[in-house]
Write a protein that holds these residues in place. Structure first.
Motif, PDB file in Angstrom:
ATOM      1  N   VAL A  24       0.855  -1.070   0.228  1.00 10.18           N
ATOM      2  CA  VAL A  24       0.157  -0.158  -0.045  1.00 10.18           C
ATOM      3  C   VAL A  24       0.740   1.312   0.200  1.00 10.18           C
ATOM      4  N   VAL A  25       0.183   2.597  -0.214  1.00 10.68           N
ATOM      5  CA  VAL A  25       0.975   3.508  -0.230  1.00 10.68           C
ATOM      6  C   VAL A  25       1.694   3.801   0.982  1.00 10.68           C
ATOM      7  N   GLY A  26       3.119   4.061   1.067  1.00 12.66           N
ATOM      8  CA  GLY A  26       3.894   4.140   2.344  1.00 12.66           C
ATOM      9  C   GLY A  26       4.717   2.835   2.667  1.00 12.66           C
ATOM     10  N   SER A  27       4.351   1.826   1.944  1.00 10.44           N
ATOM     11  CA  SER A  27       5.139   0.521   2.254  1.00 10.44           C
ATOM     12  C   SER A  27       6.477   0.504   1.709  1.00 10.44           C
ATOM     13  N   ALA A  28       7.445  -0.103   2.451  1.00  6.72           N
ATOM     14  CA  ALA A  28       8.842  -0.229   1.985  1.00  6.72           C
ATOM     15  C   ALA A  28       8.970  -1.543   1.223  1.00  6.72           C
ATOM     16  N   VAL A  29       9.318  -1.437  -0.084  1.00  8.77           N
ATOM     17  CA  VAL A  29       9.517  -2.647  -0.765  1.00  8.77           C
ATOM     18  C   VAL A  29      10.899  -2.879  -1.539  1.00  8.77           C
ATOM     19  N   VAL A  37      15.463  -0.678  -3.363  1.00  7.37           N
ATOM     20  CA  VAL A  37      14.569  -0.488  -2.244  1.00  7.37           C
ATOM     21  C   VAL A  37      13.734   0.954  -2.239  1.00  7.37           C
ATOM     22  N   GLY A  38      12.495   0.906  -2.298  1.00 10.60           N
ATOM     23  CA  GLY A  38      11.738   2.084  -2.360  1.00 10.60           C
ATOM     24  C   GLY A  38      10.384   2.179  -1.406  1.00 10.60           C
ATOM     25  N   ILE A  39       9.958   3.336  -1.661  1.00 11.93           N
ATOM     26  CA  ILE A  39       8.555   3.588  -0.767  1.00 11.93           C
ATOM     27  C   ILE A  39       7.500   3.749  -1.815  1.00 11.93           C
ATOM     28  N   VAL A  40       6.555   2.954  -1.606  1.00 15.48           N
ATOM     29  CA  VAL A  40       5.311   2.988  -2.687  1.00 15.48           C
ATOM     30  C   VAL A  40       4.578   4.200  -2.466  1.00 15.48           C
ATOM     31  N   LEU A  41       4.718   5.036  -3.903  1.00 14.60           N
ATOM     32  CA  LEU A  41       3.947   6.244  -3.583  1.00 14.60           C
ATOM     33  C   LEU A  41       2.573   6.214  -4.209  1.00 14.60           C
ATOM     34  N   GLY A  42       2.360   5.237  -4.981  1.00 11.13           N
ATOM     35  CA  GLY A  42       0.954   4.963  -5.584  1.00 11.13           C
ATOM     36  C   GLY A  42       1.026   4.210  -6.834  1.00 11.13           C
ATOM     37  N   CYS A  43      -0.053   4.332  -7.719  1.00 11.57           N
ATOM     38  CA  CYS A  43      -0.043   3.249  -8.971  1.00 11.57           C
ATOM     39  C   CYS A  43      -0.261   4.328 -10.090  1.00 11.57           C
ATOM     40  N   LYS A  44       0.242   4.057 -11.162  1.00 10.99           N
ATOM     41  CA  LYS A  44       0.244   4.583 -12.383  1.00 10.99           C
ATOM     42  C   LYS A  44       0.051   3.610 -13.706  1.00 10.99           C
ATOM     43  N   GLY A  45      -1.120   3.429 -13.979  1.00 12.08           N
ATOM     44  CA  GLY A  45      -1.418   2.529 -14.814  1.00 12.08           C
ATOM     45  C   GLY A  45      -1.341   1.221 -14.060  1.00 12.08           C
ATOM     46  N   PRO A  46      -0.555   0.100 -14.759  1.00 11.53           N
ATOM     47  CA  PRO A  46      -0.263  -1.210 -14.190  1.00 11.53           C
ATOM     48  C   PRO A  46       0.857  -1.258 -13.101  1.00 11.53           C
ATOM     49  N   TYR A  47       1.393  -0.190 -13.021  1.00 12.19           N
ATOM     50  CA  TYR A  47       2.677  -0.185 -12.136  1.00 12.19           C
ATOM     51  C   TYR A  47       2.612   0.524 -10.906  1.00 12.19           C
ATOM     52  N   ALA A  65       6.088  -8.065  -8.852  1.00 17.02           N
ATOM     53  CA  ALA A  65       7.214  -8.597  -8.504  1.00 17.02           C
ATOM     54  C   ALA A  65       8.160  -8.231  -7.251  1.00 17.02           C
ATOM     55  N   VAL A  66       7.408  -6.961  -6.844  1.00 13.95           N
ATOM     56  CA  VAL A  66       7.800  -6.230  -5.435  1.00 13.95           C
ATOM     57  C   VAL A  66       7.846  -7.388  -4.415  1.00 13.95           C
ATOM     58  N   GLN A  67       8.441  -6.874  -3.370  1.00 15.21           N
ATOM     59  CA  GLN A  67       8.314  -7.706  -2.064  1.00 15.21           C
ATOM     60  C   GLN A  67       8.422  -6.921  -0.817  1.00 15.21           C
ATOM     61  N   LEU A  68       7.465  -6.847  -0.120  1.00 19.04           N
ATOM     62  CA  LEU A  68       7.522  -6.019   1.116  1.00 19.04           C
ATOM     63  C   LEU A  68       8.658  -6.750   1.865  1.00 19.04           C
ATOM     64  N   LEU A  69       9.290  -5.427   2.595  1.00 18.65           N
ATOM     65  CA  LEU A  69      10.115  -5.542   3.540  1.00 18.65           C
ATOM     66  C   LEU A  69       9.773  -5.892   4.862  1.00 18.65           C
TER      67      LEU A  69
END
Length: 105
Positions: A24-29, A37-47, A65-69
């Motif tokens: 979800v938005v704010g998750s570290a993945v 490694v990054g923080i989820v900001l949101g969705c744009k299309g299928p990504y 493909a992403v994995q929650l940390l």
């Protein structure tokens, strides 16, 4: 337990056969495609749109493909970022780029 006593603890993952938790938005993945490694900001299309832990350029990642940390993996990634920044500020060549952590075994 002290360092060097027995095998290294493994990250906690959901048991096999359980439904994966969606980021979800704010998750570290971890984005294994880019090994970042990054923080989820949101969705744009299928990504998913991810941003490095310390800010910077946003990139698109495949949500499948992403994995929650885990908390330990997030801490490790943040320490790597701080260490990389210190190396750059000191002008030490060969500094790690930060933002990457090894994939779990």
């Amino acid at each position: 337990m002290t360092y060097g006593d027995g095998p290294e603890p493994q990250p906690q993952r959901p048991p096999a056969g359980t439904a994966p938790v969606e980021p979800v938005v704010g998750s570290a993945v971890r984005d294994p495609v880019r090994n970042r490694v990054g923080i989820v900001l949101g969705c744009k299309g299928p990504y998913l749109q991810l941003q490095p832990l310390t800010g910077g350029q946003v990139w698109d990642a495949d949500p499948e493909a992403v994995q929650l940390l885990t908390h330990a993996e997030l801490l490790s990634a943040r320490v790597a970022e701080v260490n990389a920044r210190s190396w750059r500020e000191l002008g030490i060549s060969g500094a790690p780029s930060g933002g990457t952590i090894p994939a779990p075994r």
